[in-house]
Write a protein that holds these residues in place. Sequence first.
Motif, short mmCIF file in Angstrom:
data_model
loop_
_atom_site.label_atom_id
_atom_site.label_comp_id
_atom_site.label_asym_id
_atom_site.label_seq_id
_atom_site.Cartn_x
_atom_site.Cartn_y
_atom_site.Cartn_z
N ASP A 69 48.30 93.24 58.29
CA ASP A 69 47.05 92.50 58.47
C ASP A 69 45.92 93.48 58.77
O ASP A 69 46.09 94.43 59.54
CB ASP A 69 47.16 91.52 59.64
N ASP A 71 42.39 93.21 60.46
CA ASP A 71 41.49 92.35 61.24
C ASP A 71 40.09 92.92 61.17
O ASP A 71 39.87 94.09 61.48
CB ASP A 71 41.94 92.28 62.70
N GLU A 81 37.61 87.89 60.85
CA GLU A 81 38.43 87.47 59.72
C GLU A 81 39.63 88.39 59.60
O GLU A 81 39.55 89.56 59.96
CB GLU A 81 37.58 87.56 58.44
N THR A 82 40.74 87.88 59.09
CA THR A 82 41.95 88.67 58.86
C THR A 82 42.34 88.57 57.39
O THR A 82 42.38 87.47 56.83
CB THR A 82 43.12 88.18 59.74
N VAL A 83 42.60 89.72 56.79
CA VAL A 83 43.10 89.78 55.42
C VAL A 83 44.50 90.36 55.48
O VAL A 83 44.71 91.42 56.07
CB VAL A 83 42.20 90.67 54.54
N SER A 84 45.48 89.65 54.91
CA SER A 84 46.85 90.14 54.85
C SER A 84 47.06 90.84 53.52
O SER A 84 46.73 90.30 52.46
CB SER A 84 47.85 88.99 54.97
N LEU A 85 47.60 92.07 53.60
CA LEU A 85 47.91 92.84 52.39
C LEU A 85 49.42 92.89 52.21
O LEU A 85 50.14 93.31 53.12
CB LEU A 85 47.39 94.27 52.51
N GLU A 89 48.89 95.51 47.08
CA GLU A 89 47.55 94.93 47.25
C GLU A 89 46.68 95.93 48.00
O GLU A 89 47.18 96.77 48.75
CB GLU A 89 47.62 93.61 48.02
N VAL A 91 42.47 96.66 49.80
CA VAL A 91 41.19 96.16 50.27
C VAL A 91 40.25 97.35 50.47
O VAL A 91 40.68 98.42 50.89
CB VAL A 91 41.35 95.34 51.59
N GLN A 97 31.85 98.34 58.84
CA GLN A 97 32.71 97.20 59.17
C GLN A 97 33.76 97.59 60.20
O GLN A 97 34.52 98.53 60.01
CB GLN A 97 33.41 96.70 57.90
N ARG A 99 37.25 97.37 61.93
CA ARG A 99 38.54 96.98 61.38
C ARG A 99 39.67 97.48 62.26
O ARG A 99 39.52 98.43 63.02
CB ARG A 99 38.72 97.51 59.96
#
Length: 119
Positions: A69, A71, A81-85, A89, A91, A97, A99
């Motif tokens: 993840d 964050d 916001e959280t983006v799961s990789l 994948e 980002v 930003q 993180r």
Amino acid sequence: MSYTHAAASDVESVMDPDYGGMWFLRDALATDELGVTILELEPGARGKEHDHADDGQEEVYVCVRGVVDVDFDGGGDDGGETVSLATNEAVRVSADQTRQLQNRGDEAAKLVLVGTAVE
């Protein structure tokens, strides 16, 4: 032909081995503008919350094994916001930003981090 070869075993990890490992390859590869890091995160481990506003470094994180993840601004629980990789994948993260990488899964995760200063 001009190239430089390096491996994580060529440099010391800057992370406690209980949490995984983090190997900065910029010096070993003798790059001028590009940073390359290999990061392994054990289950429950997390990286440092940070940004690169001071040095202008844009980064790309590529997950090559497991799930991790990312964050942003504290993650979903803190209004961010959280983006799961998952494996294969990626980002891109702008310099300003905030993180933090976290492995909330049950298996070790491995990433390749690439960064360069954007003018």
